[in-house]
Write an enzyme that holds these catalytic residues in place. Sequence first.
Site, PDB file in Angstrom:
ATOM      1  N   ARG A  41      28.843 160.031  -0.795  1.00 26.94           N
ATOM      2  CA  ARG A  41      28.996 160.250  -2.230  1.00 26.94           C
ATOM      3  C   ARG A  41      28.686 158.956  -2.979  1.00 26.94           C
ATOM      4  O   ARG A  41      29.582 158.244  -3.423  1.00 26.94           O
ATOM      5  CB  ARG A  41      30.415 160.732  -2.507  1.00 26.94           C
ATOM      6  CG  ARG A  41      30.648 162.141  -1.954  1.00 26.94           C
ATOM      7  CD  ARG A  41      30.305 163.141  -3.012  1.00 26.94           C
ATOM      8  NE  ARG A  41      30.201 164.503  -2.556  1.00 26.94           N
ATOM      9  CZ  ARG A  41      31.110 165.176  -1.858  1.00 26.94           C
ATOM     10  NH1 ARG A  41      32.196 164.606  -1.462  1.00 26.94           N
ATOM     11  NH2 ARG A  41      30.915 166.436  -1.567  1.00 26.94           N
ATOM     12  N   GLN A  43      23.384 161.690  -5.139  1.00 30.22           N
ATOM     13  CA  GLN A  43      23.981 162.808  -5.881  1.00 30.22           C
ATOM     14  C   GLN A  43      23.118 164.066  -5.815  1.00 30.22           C
ATOM     15  O   GLN A  43      23.633 165.170  -5.684  1.00 30.22           O
ATOM     16  CB  GLN A  43      24.215 162.407  -7.337  1.00 30.22           C
ATOM     17  CG  GLN A  43      25.446 161.548  -7.543  1.00 30.22           C
ATOM     18  CD  GLN A  43      25.715 161.299  -9.016  1.00 30.22           C
ATOM     19  OE1 GLN A  43      24.808 161.353  -9.838  1.00 30.22           O
ATOM     20  NE2 GLN A  43      26.964 161.016  -9.349  1.00 30.22           N
ATOM     21  N   ASP A  93      23.652 166.172  -2.583  1.00 35.37           N
ATOM     22  CA  ASP A  93      25.027 166.558  -2.257  1.00 35.37           C
ATOM     23  C   ASP A  93      25.175 168.082  -2.142  1.00 35.37           C
ATOM     24  O   ASP A  93      25.439 168.771  -3.120  1.00 35.37           O
ATOM     25  CB  ASP A  93      25.963 166.002  -3.326  1.00 35.37           C
ATOM     26  CG  ASP A  93      27.425 166.184  -2.994  1.00 35.37           C
ATOM     27  OD1 ASP A  93      27.738 166.879  -2.013  1.00 35.37           O
ATOM     28  OD2 ASP A  93      28.269 165.623  -3.712  1.00 35.37           O
ATOM     29  N   SER A 131      28.663 169.724  -3.141  1.00 32.29           N
ATOM     30  CA  SER A 131      28.882 169.931  -4.567  1.00 32.29           C
ATOM     31  C   SER A 131      28.036 171.079  -5.106  1.00 32.29           C
ATOM     32  O   SER A 131      28.523 171.912  -5.870  1.00 32.29           O
ATOM     33  CB  SER A 131      28.569 168.641  -5.338  1.00 32.29           C
ATOM     34  OG  SER A 131      29.536 167.655  -5.067  1.00 32.29           O
ATOM     35  N   TYR A 165      39.056 161.340  -1.581  1.00 32.95           N
ATOM     36  CA  TYR A 165      39.505 162.522  -0.863  1.00 32.95           C
ATOM     37  C   TYR A 165      41.018 162.698  -0.981  1.00 32.95           C
ATOM     38  O   TYR A 165      41.763 161.752  -1.220  1.00 32.95           O
ATOM     39  CB  TYR A 165      39.132 162.423   0.621  1.00 32.95           C
ATOM     40  CG  TYR A 165      37.649 162.481   0.879  1.00 32.95           C
ATOM     41  CD1 TYR A 165      36.981 163.696   0.880  1.00 32.95           C
ATOM     42  CD2 TYR A 165      36.906 161.325   1.109  1.00 32.95           C
ATOM     43  CE1 TYR A 165      35.612 163.764   1.097  1.00 32.95           C
ATOM     44  CE2 TYR A 165      35.541 161.378   1.331  1.00 32.95           C
ATOM     45  CZ  TYR A 165      34.904 162.607   1.328  1.00 32.95           C
ATOM     46  OH  TYR A 165      33.553 162.673   1.544  1.00 32.95           O
TER      47      TYR A 165
END
Length: 416
Positions: free
Chosen positions: A122, A127, A130, A133, A230
Amino acid sequence: MGQIVFIPREVDPNEPRVAASPETVKRLTGIGFDVIVEKGAGLGSRIPDQDFIAAGGTIGTAADAKNADVVLKVRRPTDAELKGYKPGAAVIAIMDPYGNDAAVAAMAKAGITAFSMEFMPRITRAQVMDVLSSQANLAGYQAVIDAAAEYDRALPMMMTAAGTVPAAKAFIMGVGVAGLQAIATARRLGAVVTATDVRPAVKEQVQSLGAKFLAVEDEEFKAAETAGGYAKEMSKEYQAKQAALTAEHIAKQDIVITTALIPGRPAPKLVSAAMVASMKPGSVIVDLAVERGGNVEGAVPGKVVTTENGVKIIGHLNVPGRVAASASLLYAKNLYAFLETMVDKTTKTLAIKRDDELVKATMLTDGGKVVHPNFAKAEEPRTEPAAIPATTMVADAADAKPAARKKAAAKPKGTA
């Protein structure tokens, strides 16, 4: 002839997604690859073969995998598929390696260089790669749509001459990417939304979407997030206090959506049978963690269960695949963005830089060995399990750094 990228049709009948789109096929040919798409690979995502051909691809068969330098997939290859790949081929997919050490060992034995997209770090650079996501965003959206379909009442408050229809009350448990999208979607549909999470950083994002945040905000709560963004596993004492708070709250809710997952661990149990029994007839619970054991007691993978007191518990598998046409477009872009970083722009050939941080984070097998440190003890031989949906596809409560979550909050509809 350039190097070949092969896009197979997924062998799991429950997987309608595909690892390419006409846009990414066009881009792949533009950087020097010959792209072969297996016949019918995109039909489950509303992409006909002709669209891939128009983008510069070629339609082939599963046998074309034997000549491919790169294979782009949705799910981890089966034993039968591995036999059709040439040693040294790069295979990029959602590998679901946790709890599947033997499957990882089988990929090493086949000699492929396997990359697990769900391990993408991440960081800002990654991005657009990902997959957690991009897919979780759609899972959060679809969870609300599924809940509304089963609820069989109107979600928004409606004031009519015949009387007022009260707004539905929705409670989102776990506020990562999927949770934030569920909040935004439920709010757009007019529900009164509350949400909970063990991480204090998400409170602001929940409130920014117009929902109310619910949590036991003690000292343990204030330290409940790792440096990587997390969720930590909470103590038994905290879990008991949070359970008492949520139990009282759940009894008043019409819709509950659970999204909590911790990478590499079974899903935490958030909703007990007693909590389910306290809910009103006609209430709905959606368990997005059902493929990792579930957050809800009584949830059954692949089923919609109606309890004795009339509560429906939805345990759909592969929720992003329920909106495959959208999910495939985002996933294909994730894959292309990653593969592009491994292409030599001068020679227009695959040139894997093994010291690159993205490669080191995602590479599972290489040169006949398991190279990822988390799976170095993968055991052989492998017994091929029945095909099941990937279990990390809707990772949520543990799948977003604060920056990523803020982005999701700012753009509730979500992009890859």
